[in-house]
Design an enzyme around this catalytic site. Structure first.
Site, short mmCIF file in Angstrom:
data_model
loop_
_atom_site.label_atom_id
_atom_site.label_comp_id
_atom_site.label_asym_id
_atom_site.label_seq_id
_atom_site.Cartn_x
_atom_site.Cartn_y
_atom_site.Cartn_z
N CYS A 150 0.84 -1.18 0.00
CA CYS A 150 0.00 0.00 0.00
C CYS A 150 0.89 1.25 0.00
O CYS A 150 1.92 1.29 0.67
CB CYS A 150 -0.93 0.09 1.20
SG CYS A 150 -2.07 -1.29 1.31
N ARG A 160 4.22 -0.43 -4.72
CA ARG A 160 3.97 -0.95 -3.37
C ARG A 160 2.68 -1.75 -3.28
O ARG A 160 2.44 -2.45 -2.29
CB ARG A 160 3.87 0.22 -2.37
CG ARG A 160 5.13 1.03 -2.28
CD ARG A 160 4.91 2.21 -1.38
NE ARG A 160 4.84 1.80 0.01
CZ ARG A 160 5.86 1.76 0.84
NH1 ARG A 160 7.04 2.13 0.42
NH2 ARG A 160 5.71 1.38 2.08
N TRP A 178 -2.74 -2.83 -1.69
CA TRP A 178 -2.43 -4.26 -1.80
C TRP A 178 -3.33 -4.93 -0.77
O TRP A 178 -3.15 -4.75 0.43
CB TRP A 178 -0.95 -4.51 -1.48
CG TRP A 178 -0.52 -5.92 -1.72
CD1 TRP A 178 -0.11 -6.45 -2.91
CD2 TRP A 178 -0.43 -6.97 -0.75
NE1 TRP A 178 0.21 -7.78 -2.74
CE2 TRP A 178 0.03 -8.12 -1.43
CE3 TRP A 178 -0.70 -7.06 0.61
CZ2 TRP A 178 0.23 -9.33 -0.78
CZ3 TRP A 178 -0.50 -8.27 1.24
CH2 TRP A 178 -0.04 -9.39 0.56
N ASN A 227 -2.07 2.21 5.69
CA ASN A 227 -1.18 1.11 5.31
C ASN A 227 -0.91 0.33 6.59
O ASN A 227 -0.57 0.92 7.60
CB ASN A 227 0.12 1.70 4.73
CG ASN A 227 1.19 0.66 4.47
OD1 ASN A 227 0.90 -0.53 4.42
ND2 ASN A 227 2.42 1.11 4.31
N GLY A 228 -1.08 -1.00 6.56
CA GLY A 228 -0.84 -1.81 7.75
C GLY A 228 -2.03 -2.69 8.05
O GLY A 228 -2.93 -2.85 7.21
N GLU A 261 17.71 -18.15 -6.47
CA GLU A 261 17.33 -16.82 -6.92
C GLU A 261 16.80 -16.86 -8.36
O GLU A 261 15.82 -16.19 -8.70
CB GLU A 261 18.54 -15.87 -6.78
CG GLU A 261 18.36 -14.47 -7.29
CD GLU A 261 17.22 -13.67 -6.62
OE1 GLU A 261 16.60 -14.16 -5.67
OE2 GLU A 261 16.95 -12.57 -7.12
N LYS A 300 13.06 -15.69 -9.45
CA LYS A 300 12.79 -14.68 -10.49
C LYS A 300 11.81 -15.24 -11.51
O LYS A 300 10.86 -14.58 -11.91
CB LYS A 300 14.08 -14.27 -11.22
CG LYS A 300 15.07 -13.44 -10.44
CD LYS A 300 14.63 -12.04 -10.11
CE LYS A 300 13.88 -11.98 -8.83
NZ LYS A 300 14.55 -11.67 -7.63
N GLU A 341 8.21 -15.59 -10.00
CA GLU A 341 7.57 -14.30 -9.69
C GLU A 341 6.98 -13.62 -10.91
O GLU A 341 5.89 -13.08 -10.84
CB GLU A 341 8.62 -13.32 -9.13
CG GLU A 341 8.81 -13.35 -7.65
CD GLU A 341 9.72 -12.22 -7.19
OE1 GLU A 341 10.88 -12.17 -7.65
OE2 GLU A 341 9.27 -11.39 -6.39
N HIS A 367 18.09 -37.70 -4.62
CA HIS A 367 17.33 -38.02 -3.40
C HIS A 367 15.85 -37.70 -3.56
O HIS A 367 15.12 -37.65 -2.58
CB HIS A 367 17.92 -37.26 -2.21
CG HIS A 367 19.33 -37.68 -1.90
ND1 HIS A 367 19.64 -38.89 -1.33
CD2 HIS A 367 20.51 -37.06 -2.14
CE1 HIS A 367 20.95 -38.99 -1.21
NE2 HIS A 367 21.51 -37.89 -1.69
N LYS A 391 6.03 -4.65 -3.83
CA LYS A 391 7.48 -4.46 -3.70
C LYS A 391 7.93 -4.51 -2.25
O LYS A 391 8.92 -5.12 -1.91
CB LYS A 391 7.85 -3.11 -4.32
CG LYS A 391 9.32 -2.77 -4.24
CD LYS A 391 10.08 -3.62 -5.21
CE LYS A 391 11.59 -3.39 -5.14
NZ LYS A 391 12.31 -4.51 -5.73
O1 M6R Z 1 12.95 -5.16 0.77
P1 M6R Z 1 13.46 -6.52 1.17
O2 M6R Z 1 14.77 -6.83 0.56
O3 M6R Z 1 13.45 -6.73 2.64
O4 M6R Z 1 12.40 -7.52 0.54
C1 M6R Z 1 12.48 -8.89 0.78
C2 M6R Z 1 11.60 -9.66 -0.17
O5 M6R Z 1 10.25 -9.29 0.00
C3 M6R Z 1 11.99 -9.45 -1.64
O6 M6R Z 1 13.31 -9.77 -1.87
C4 M6R Z 1 11.08 -10.30 -2.55
O7 M6R Z 1 11.34 -11.65 -2.37
C5 M6R Z 1 11.30 -9.89 -4.01
N1 M6R Z 1 10.04 -9.74 -4.66
C6 M6R Z 1 12.13 -10.85 -4.77
O8 M6R Z 1 12.27 -10.54 -6.11
#
Ligand code: M6R
Length: 608
Positions: free
Chosen positions: A2, A27, A74, A99-100, A481, A485, A488, A504, A603
């Site tokens: 948010c 956000r 969000w 927000n929260g 990672e 990616k 996501e 395994h 984000k």
């Molecule tokens: O702002 P932060 O690095 O603390 O965020 C952590 C995760 O939310 C962030 O890395 C998330 O996994 C990303 N969307 C990955 O691409």
């Protein structure tokens, strides 16, 4: 999660609010809305979908005001509907953006219903706006009403509140969710972060936890959680409005994948000398604290967690004990705290609530020192930590983290060096590593030059629903990672395994339909990963291998090899992640997903 923007000015603030929302949209982007104080009413416009949909609905010639609040959402409580979109309104008298999460909203809702309030949304926020209205009806002004309301709230909030009876006034409040106050002569603003405000001012104040700000006709007064007047420093943001422009790129993620050369150079600048790392770059007291540190506990989420997993290899190689844990899991259990342990948080945003909560927990359990590696100055993590090391990646807008990861790795290697030199790391090796670090921007450019080759490869994923990523040692987190990616932004189910673990269990998944991506740099694990690659080939798996030019691996039936320029083993994860980022990006382009704002994600994750 948010985004909030609010403004009190002498001129029309609606275009600024919409511009601020667009800049905050990363956000949260389920729905958006704006409320203004206008003539004899609070007028509210909301829409599900993007800020552009809201903008299209506004008649800018008519919808004008000098006081207003806006929000991009969000969803947490309640689905994605117009009714649940913020701002929320009570009795055409008060409007609130939030927000929260308010944990005790059920009790407050019941109490308000018993007083005759009805609710049109499923949100937890509506209790706030009704409660403020209730206090105003009992004679309080807006400030007192918000002060009394927040004392009843349990949970996390950043709020912006306006009311009909006091045009030209806006109250902001925060507890465990970020909120900034932008200032300019005669005008003042609220924003979840500076990107929302940078087009109108670069001067800002950071509200501390529990603070309330009263913005009244452009005058700014701040109170702490005891309702005492307090002063907060006016700071100057170094953000430039252009830094968050897309330029010639198609997506922010693409732009950000291409930026790490500069971002790493900026992160290293002033932190290394000819042959060594300057440990004062970790803060004034760093040397004194580092002399005592016996163990490092890394806590982070998502991509930042994976950078911690890479770093553990460096710490332990240099003789420094290191554990790494996902923040929510760290918070979920008791710990045997090693003596003189440093708790290290890693975060792009510095506002990830799970990481903040875990840091609190670590402090309560007796971790003695704290350090954060963070990309957002003035963020909550920065303020909560003893030592701070800023990555200078610049604003990262795409939800999928890319340049933040590579700069975190550079920062973590610097830290491993300064702690390691107190253990096993000798001066010669330190000088060699510093040299390698300095060579990184050039190597990043080489890795990026394979963009076209990777774009072609991406076509192979169009009809795939699953993918397996393999890596070993330093490169298992890179496989993790790469898988994160891909899932996501392309919504392809992707899993990463340590290559040695294949037999395994996951080998059962391999057939001619399963793409298997292996990260195989030229290091002492190469022969082992080659054997794992053979295991996949023997079962008809479709292999894509990212390997060193000198690894002796060549394309063959069922195996595609992307040759990466030779790179020193220690820094190799920083280079090998780049082709995986490019691969995920190009797959998502072909699939036509919303790359910068993938479904269901935001984000900055500021709710638990
Ligand atoms: O702002 P932060 O690095 O603390 O965020 C952590 C995760 O939310 C962030 O890395 C998330 O996994 C990303 N969307 C990955 O691409």
């Amino acid at each position: 999660m948010c985004g909030i923007v609010g403004a009190v000015s002498k001129s029309n603030i609606v275009p600024m609010l919409i511009d601020g929302l667009k800049r905050l949209e990363y956000r949260g982007y389920d729905s958006a809305g704006v409320a203004i104080v206008r003539d004899n009413e609070i007028e509210r416009k909301v829409n599900v979908g993007r800020v552009a949909d809201l903008e299209a609905d506004i008649d800018f010639d008519r919808f004008k005001a000098s006081t207003g609040i806006a929000h991009t959402r969000w969803a947490t409580h309640g689905g994605v509907t117009r009714d649940n979109a913020h701002p929320h309104i009570s009795q055409n008298n008060v409007a609130v953006v939030h927000n929260g999460i308010i944990e005790n909203h059920h009790e407050l809702r019941e109490e308000l219903m018993s007083k005759g309030y009805s609710f049109y949304s499923q949100t937890d926020t509506e209790v706030i706006v009704n409660k403020v209205d209730d206090f105003i009806n009992h004679g309080d002004d807006l400030l007192a009403a918000v002060q009394k309301t927040i004392k009843l709230l349990k949970g996390a909030y950043a709020l912006g509140v306006i009311c009909l009876s006091e045009p030209g006034r806006m109250i902001g409040a925060r507890s465990r969710s970020p909120l900034l106050v932008g200032v300019k002569p005669g005008e003042a603003y609220l924003g979840s972060d500076m990107s929302a405000l940078i087009a109108v001012t670069n001067k800002f104040m950071v509200l501390e936890d529990g603070d309330i700000v009263d913005i009244n006709q452009g005058q700014v007064t701040i109170y702490n959680n005891q309702d005492q007047l307090v002063e907060r420093d006016v700071k100057t943001s170094s953000l430039s409005a252009n830094a968050i422009e897309l330029g010639d790129y198609h997506h922010y993620m693409q732009k950000e994948i291409f930026e790490p050369g500069q971002a790493i150079a900026d992160t290293l600048e002033g932190r290394i000398s000819a042959n060594s790392v300057l440990e004062q770059s970790f803060g004034h007291d760093a040397a004194e604290i580092f002399d005592r540190v016996e163990a490092v506990q890394i806590i982070a989420c998502g991509t930042s967690f994976y950078s911690g997993l890479v770093a553990r290899n460096w710490f332990e190689k240099f003789g420094v004990r290191c554990d790494v844990e996902i923040a929510t899991e760290f918070s979920s259990r008791a710990h045997v705290v090693p003596a003189n342990a440093l708790v290290l948080t890693i975060s792009q945003s510095g506002e990830t609530i799970d990481t903040l909560t875990a840091l609190d927990k670590a402090k309560q359990q007796g971790y003695r020192y704290s350090l954060t590696i963070c990309n957002a100055a003035e963020s909550s993590l920065v303020r909560a930590s003893d030592l701070v090391f800023m990555t200078h990646a610049g604003p990262e807008i795409g939800v999928a983290s890319t340049k933040a990861f590579t700069t975190q790795l550079a920062a973590l290697l610097l830290l491993a060096i300064v702690l390691g030199r107190r253990k096993l790391l000798d001066q010669t090796t330190e000088a060699e590593l510093v040299n390698e670090l300095r060579s990184l921007p050039g190597k990043v450019e080489q890795a990026l030059s394979q963009d076209k080759e990777i774009q072609k490869l991406a076509t192979r994923f169009v009809d795939k629903n699953h993918a397996l990523f393999l890596g070993r040692g330093l490169h298992f987190p890179i496989a993790l990672e790469g898988a994160l990616k891909l899932k996501e932004i392309s919504y392809i189910h992707a899993e990463a395994y340590p290559a040695g673990e294949l037999k395994h269990g996951p080998l059962a998944l391999v057939d001619s339909q399963m793409p298997v991506i292996a990260v195989a740099p030229n290091n002492d694990l190469l022969e082992k990963i080659k054997s794992n690659i053979q295991e996949v080939r023997a079962r008809g798996g479709q292999l894509i291998v990212f390997a060193d030019q000198e690894s002796g691996m060549d394309a063959d039936a069922g195996i595609e090899v992307i040759k990466v320029a030779p790179v020193d083993d220690t820094i190799s994860p920083i280079i090998y992640v780049i082709p995986l980022q490019l691969l995920a990006y190009h797959v998502a382009v072909i699939k036509g997903t919303d790359i910068d704002k993938p479904r269901n994600l935001a984000k900055s994750v500021t709710v638990e």
